[in-house]
Enzyme design. Structure first.
Site, PDB file in Angstrom:
ATOM      1  N   ASN A 214       0.868  -1.179   0.000  1.00 52.70           N
ATOM      2  CA  ASN A 214       0.000   0.000   0.000  1.00 52.70           C
ATOM      3  C   ASN A 214       0.907   1.232   0.000  1.00 52.70           C
ATOM      4  O   ASN A 214       1.502   1.562   1.014  1.00 52.70           O
ATOM      5  CB  ASN A 214      -0.880  -0.043   1.263  1.00 52.70           C
ATOM      6  N   TRP A 215       0.983   1.875  -1.142  1.00 52.24           N
ATOM      7  CA  TRP A 215       1.917   3.008  -1.274  1.00 52.24           C
ATOM      8  C   TRP A 215       1.393   4.273  -0.605  1.00 52.24           C
ATOM      9  O   TRP A 215       2.125   5.252  -0.479  1.00 52.24           O
ATOM     10  CB  TRP A 215       2.189   3.296  -2.750  1.00 52.24           C
ATOM     11  N   LYS A 216       0.118   4.283  -0.246  1.00 52.73           N
ATOM     12  CA  LYS A 216      -0.494   5.480   0.354  1.00 52.73           C
ATOM     13  C   LYS A 216      -0.249   6.695  -0.545  1.00 52.73           C
ATOM     14  O   LYS A 216      -0.185   6.539  -1.764  1.00 52.73           O
ATOM     15  CB  LYS A 216       0.022   5.674   1.779  1.00 52.73           C
TER      16      LYS A 216
ATOM     17  N   HIS B 136      -9.298   1.092   4.969  1.00 51.29           N
ATOM     18  CA  HIS B 136      -8.011   1.301   5.644  1.00 51.29           C
ATOM     19  C   HIS B 136      -8.223   2.249   6.826  1.00 51.29           C
ATOM     20  O   HIS B 136      -9.015   3.184   6.753  1.00 51.29           O
ATOM     21  CB  HIS B 136      -6.979   1.887   4.671  1.00 51.29           C
TER      22      HIS B 136
ATOM     23  N   GLU C 282      -6.608   4.642   7.911  1.00 51.77           N
ATOM     24  CA  GLU C 282      -6.405   6.073   7.616  1.00 51.77           C
ATOM     25  C   GLU C 282      -7.630   6.665   6.931  1.00 51.77           C
ATOM     26  O   GLU C 282      -7.972   7.832   7.142  1.00 51.77           O
ATOM     27  CB  GLU C 282      -5.133   6.252   6.764  1.00 51.77           C
TER      28      GLU C 282
ATOM     29  N   GLU D 120      -5.149  -4.961  10.614  1.00 48.81           N
ATOM     30  CA  GLU D 120      -4.115  -3.953  10.840  1.00 48.81           C
ATOM     31  C   GLU D 120      -4.411  -3.208  12.137  1.00 48.81           C
ATOM     32  O   GLU D 120      -5.208  -2.268  12.141  1.00 48.81           O
ATOM     33  CB  GLU D 120      -4.099  -2.951   9.686  1.00 48.81           C
TER      34      GLU D 120
ATOM     35  N   GLY E  94       2.638   2.282  10.746  1.00 43.41           N
ATOM     36  CA  GLY E  94       3.570   3.388  10.558  1.00 43.41           C
ATOM     37  C   GLY E  94       4.271   3.802  11.841  1.00 43.41           C
ATOM     38  O   GLY E  94       4.932   4.840  11.884  1.00 43.41           O
TER      39      GLY E  94
ATOM     40  N   SER F 110       3.655  -2.112  10.269  1.00 39.79           N
ATOM     41  CA  SER F 110       5.119  -2.155  10.463  1.00 39.79           C
ATOM     42  C   SER F 110       5.754  -3.502  10.117  1.00 39.79           C
ATOM     43  O   SER F 110       6.693  -3.934  10.782  1.00 39.79           O
ATOM     44  CB  SER F 110       5.470  -1.717  11.884  1.00 39.79           C
TER      45      SER F 110
ATOM     46  N   GLY G  98       5.017   1.331   4.652  1.00 32.76           N
ATOM     47  CA  GLY G  98       6.345   1.931   4.504  1.00 32.76           C
ATOM     48  C   GLY G  98       7.347   1.074   3.741  1.00 32.76           C
ATOM     49  O   GLY G  98       8.017   1.562   2.820  1.00 32.76           O
TER      50      GLY G  98
HETATM   51  P1  PGA Z   1       2.993   0.288   7.631  1.00 33.52           P
HETATM   52  O1  PGA Z   1       1.522   0.469   7.010  1.00 33.52           O
HETATM   53  O2  PGA Z   1       3.551  -0.985   7.050  1.00 33.52           O
HETATM   54  O3  PGA Z   1       3.771   1.503   7.173  1.00 33.52           O
HETATM   55  O4  PGA Z   1       2.835   0.219   9.097  1.00 33.52           O
HETATM   56  C1  PGA Z   1       0.673  -0.624   6.829  1.00 33.52           C
HETATM   57  C2  PGA Z   1      -0.639  -0.154   6.236  1.00 33.52           C
HETATM   58  O5  PGA Z   1      -1.104   0.911   6.640  1.00 33.52           O
HETATM   59  O6  PGA Z   1      -1.244  -0.821   5.375  1.00 33.52           O
END
Ligand code: PGA
Length: 252
Positions: free
Chosen positions: A9-11, A95, A97, A167, A173, A213, A235
């Site tokens: 997931n590149w966000k 997600h 976020e 998640e 993150g 993470s 990330g």
């Molecule tokens: P992260 O994000 O690996 O940077 O913790 C995971 C995600 O939000 O899908």
């Protein structure tokens, strides 16, 4: 046998030229050997390029979100038919976020999940508790409620195109990963919740990814847990070497 999945997931990262570079680097390194399914989810504006570049390869392209309507007065939004016209048939929904910063509620996510089902799209559906939920001992309940509210009006056959991503919000993150045991117990719980509603067969076959993470140094031990079918990587998906190392960890 559930084939493992590693999804990136590149966000909101990578301009078009940067995205092209990363995909070139990934294509040089990633060899799934047909043992792992690899998905990457670049931002909307890079999807067309990403689909072209990965055509005929083993990397599948996903969107990070979509609207529940086919079209209409929804400024700034992207619909399922728009994605499908580009050749994108996979979407990440729910997600944390999106839930936290863009007010996506269970009700909205239910509509999005139904739209994905109706369009025949693969839905990588994210669930996960906040730190306060875990501290209060509510984490199992919170995840169960997220699943029930958004997915439980779908028919059983919808689940052949659903991948669950667990998640924990406190691990996204932050550099703080759930222990392999914490991931395993939640994944097992998710299967139990699905089994109660849809039966053991479905619960056994649904793929459940862990996200939060995940890095080359911890992917192997997390993926080794029996109910963990791979990862949703934020990330570490922005670096070709790291992402490839995580794909490698999913092979064993
Ligand atoms: P992260 O994000 O690996 O940077 O913790 C995971 C995600 O939000 O899908």
């Amino acid at each position: 046998m559930r084939t493992k999945i590693v999804a990136g997931n590149w966000k909101m990262n990578k301009t078009l030229p940067e995205a092209e570079q990363l995909i070139n680097d990934l294509l040089k390194q990633v060899d799934t050997e047909n043992k792992v399914e690899v998905i990457i989810a670049p931002p909307f504006v890079n999807l067309s390029m990403a689909v072209d570049k990965t055509q005929g390869t083993l990397i599948d392209i996903a969107a990070q979100n979509m609207h529940f309507a086919d079209s209409g007065a929804y400024t700034g939004e992207i619909s399922a038919p728009m994605l499908q016209a580009l050749g994108v048939n996979t979407v990440i929904l729910g997600h944390s976020e999106r839930r936290a910063y863009f007010n996506e509620t269970d009700e909205i996510l239910k509509q999005k999940a139904h739209q994905a089902y109706e369009k025949g799209m693969t839905n990588i559906f994210c669930v996960g508790e906040q730190l306060s939920d875990r501290q209060a001992g509510q984490h199992f309940k919170v995840v169960e409620t997220q699943l029930k509210n958004a997915l439980f009006e779908l028919p059983l056959q919808a689940y052949k195109n659903i991948i669950i991503a667990y998640e924990p919000v406190w691990a996204i993150g932050t550099g703080e990963t759930a222990t392999p045991e914490q991931a395993q117990e939640m994944h097992a719980h998710i299967r139990q919740v699905l089994a109660k509603k849809y039966g053991q067969d479905l619960a056994r076959n649904v793929r459940i990814l862990y996200g939060g993470s995940v890095k080359p140094s911890n992917a192997g031990e997390i993926f080794a847990k029996p109910d963990v079918d791979g990862g949703l990587i934020g990330g570490a998906s922005l670096n070709a070497n790291d992402f490839n190392a995580i794909v490698e960890a999913a092979k064993s």
